[in-house]
Every structure is written in structure tokens, then in C-alpha cells.
Design a protein around this motif. Structure first.
Motif, PDB file in Angstrom:
ATOM      1  N   ARG A  39       0.715  -1.110  -0.144  1.00  0.00           N
ATOM      2  CA  ARG A  39      -0.049   0.092  -0.050  1.00  0.00           C
ATOM      3  C   ARG A  39       0.896   1.188   0.158  1.00  0.00           C
ATOM      4  O   ARG A  39       0.680   2.364  -0.671  1.00  0.00           O
ATOM      5  N   TRP A  40       1.829   1.320   0.678  1.00  0.00           N
ATOM      6  CA  TRP A  40       2.782   2.359   0.976  1.00  0.00           C
ATOM      7  C   TRP A  40       3.659   2.549  -0.427  1.00  0.00           C
ATOM      8  O   TRP A  40       3.836   3.818  -0.754  1.00  0.00           O
ATOM      9  N   VAL A  41       4.108   1.429  -1.054  1.00  0.00           N
ATOM     10  CA  VAL A  41       4.886   1.444  -2.271  1.00  0.00           C
ATOM     11  C   VAL A  41       4.001   2.149  -3.250  1.00  0.00           C
ATOM     12  O   VAL A  41       4.286   3.239  -4.089  1.00  0.00           O
ATOM     13  N   GLY A  46       2.771   6.553  -6.797  1.00  0.00           N
ATOM     14  CA  GLY A  46       1.571   7.611  -7.327  1.00  0.00           C
ATOM     15  C   GLY A  46       2.002   9.140  -6.784  1.00  0.00           C
ATOM     16  O   GLY A  46       2.014   9.979  -7.797  1.00  0.00           O
ATOM     17  N   LEU A  47       2.721   9.303  -5.594  1.00  0.00           N
ATOM     18  CA  LEU A  47       3.023  10.616  -5.415  1.00  0.00           C
ATOM     19  C   LEU A  47       4.133  11.092  -6.222  1.00  0.00           C
ATOM     20  O   LEU A  47       4.174  12.248  -6.674  1.00  0.00           O
ATOM     21  N   VAL A  78      -4.396  10.025  -0.212  1.00  0.00           N
ATOM     22  CA  VAL A  78      -5.629   9.359   0.364  1.00  0.00           C
ATOM     23  C   VAL A  78      -5.774   8.085   0.262  1.00  0.00           C
ATOM     24  O   VAL A  78      -6.116   7.318   1.345  1.00  0.00           O
ATOM     25  N   PHE A  79      -5.090   7.429  -0.588  1.00  0.00           N
ATOM     26  CA  PHE A  79      -5.024   6.144  -0.657  1.00  0.00           C
ATOM     27  C   PHE A  79      -3.949   5.373   0.313  1.00  0.00           C
ATOM     28  O   PHE A  79      -4.211   4.224   1.081  1.00  0.00           O
ATOM     29  N   ALA A  80      -2.874   6.166   0.493  1.00  0.00           N
ATOM     30  CA  ALA A  80      -2.111   5.737   1.600  1.00  0.00           C
ATOM     31  C   ALA A  80      -2.641   5.968   2.979  1.00  0.00           C
ATOM     32  O   ALA A  80      -2.444   4.983   3.859  1.00  0.00           O
ATOM     33  N   PHE A  81      -3.354   6.798   3.501  1.00  0.00           N
ATOM     34  CA  PHE A  81      -3.894   7.173   4.742  1.00  0.00           C
ATOM     35  C   PHE A  81      -5.281   6.674   5.056  1.00  0.00           C
ATOM     36  O   PHE A  81      -5.663   6.714   6.164  1.00  0.00           O
ATOM     37  N   ALA A  82      -5.958   6.219   4.070  1.00  0.00           N
ATOM     38  CA  ALA A  82      -7.385   5.851   4.227  1.00  0.00           C
ATOM     39  C   ALA A  82      -7.241   4.434   4.829  1.00  0.00           C
ATOM     40  O   ALA A  82      -6.340   3.406   4.559  1.00  0.00           O
TER      41      ALA A  82
END
Length: 141
Positions: A39-41, A46-47, A78-82
Motif C-alpha cells: 500500500r505504501w509502495v 503515485g506521489l 488519500v490512498f495511503a492514509f485511508a
């Protein structure tokens, strides 16, 4: 520096106390660290791509490329922290062990009056006027 045996016992006791006092909070705190590295990768990639598109759009004076880069960066954050969605079936488990859809309820939530009770109480303006009249009567006007 590792914890002493006494500190470990105190920490374990505090953890048990928290779990017994507020199990919902304890489960929330425990589940925070269970995010996969994938998820973090994905979010980091994406960032990075979004930042590159944003810089390229600004350097090339192409607004739409910069906007796409910004949107991609925002979506990655949003994807990282959701919170990840729960895996598996969701719904109500029936007597046979299967999972069915959640029932839809037209029942009101909270303490809000509905229907007849709302009509009896009157609207906001009516209640406001009643309070105003009571205050004026209390003051002798």
C-alpha cells in the motif's frame, strides 16, 4: 535500550487495562500498524509520478498536465492514509452460515423526532418564537 522486567510488566498491565476499559479503542490502535508495505509502495509511486507530472506541466506551461499530476498526488495521499476496506463478505450471517445483504431500515437514527412528534413540537421558528414570548413574559413586558 530495552525495557526492564518491571517496565514490561507495567506496560502489559496498562495494555490489559486499556483493553478491558475500552476494547473498541484498543482494537483501533492495534489495527493501525497492520498496513501492508504494498500500500505504501503504490502510494509513494503515485506521489512521485504525480509530482513529476506537476513539475512537467509547470515547466511546459501545460496546465492540464499539472492538474493531472496534482490530482494523482492527492489520490495517492488519500490512498495511503485511508483505512483499508475489510476483506471478505460483508452483511448479516444467517442461520445457515451464509452471508446475506444488510437489511435496510427506515427507522430514524438518533433522538430526532419524526412524523407526528415533529408536528406536535412545531418547527424551529415556532420553538424560537415560544422561547421569545416566555422571556418577554418573565421580564414583564
Amino acid at each position: 535500550m530495552p525495557l526492564s522486567e518491571y517496565e514490561q510488566r507495567v506496560l502489559e498491565q496498562m495494555e490489559r487495562q486499556l483493553t478491558s476499559d475500552d476494547p473498541r479503542l484498543a482494537s483501533t490502535l492495534q489495527s493501525r500498524g497492520r498496513r501492508g508495505i504494498g500500500r505504501w509502495v503504490i502510494a509513494g509511486a503515485g506521489l512521485l509520478v504525480g509530482l513529476l507530472l506537476l513539475v512537467a506541466g509547470a515547466a511546459g506551461s501545460q496546465l492540464w498536465v499539472g492538474v493531472i499530476g496534482f490530482v494523482l498526488m492527492l489520490a495517492s495521499a488519500v490512498f495511503a492514509f485511508a483505512a483499508p476496506r475489510p476483506s471478505g463478505p460483508t452483511g448479516i450471517v444467517d442461520a445457515k452460515g451464509g452471508v446475506g445483504p444488510r437489511p435496510t431500515s427506515n427507522r430514524p437514527t438518533g433522538n430526532r423526532p419524526t412524523g407526528k412528534a415533529r408536528k406536535q413540537r412545531g418547527g424551529f421558528l415556532q420553538r424560537f418564537e415560544d422561547r421569545w414570548d416566555r422571556r418577554r413574559e418573565d421580564r414583564g413586558h
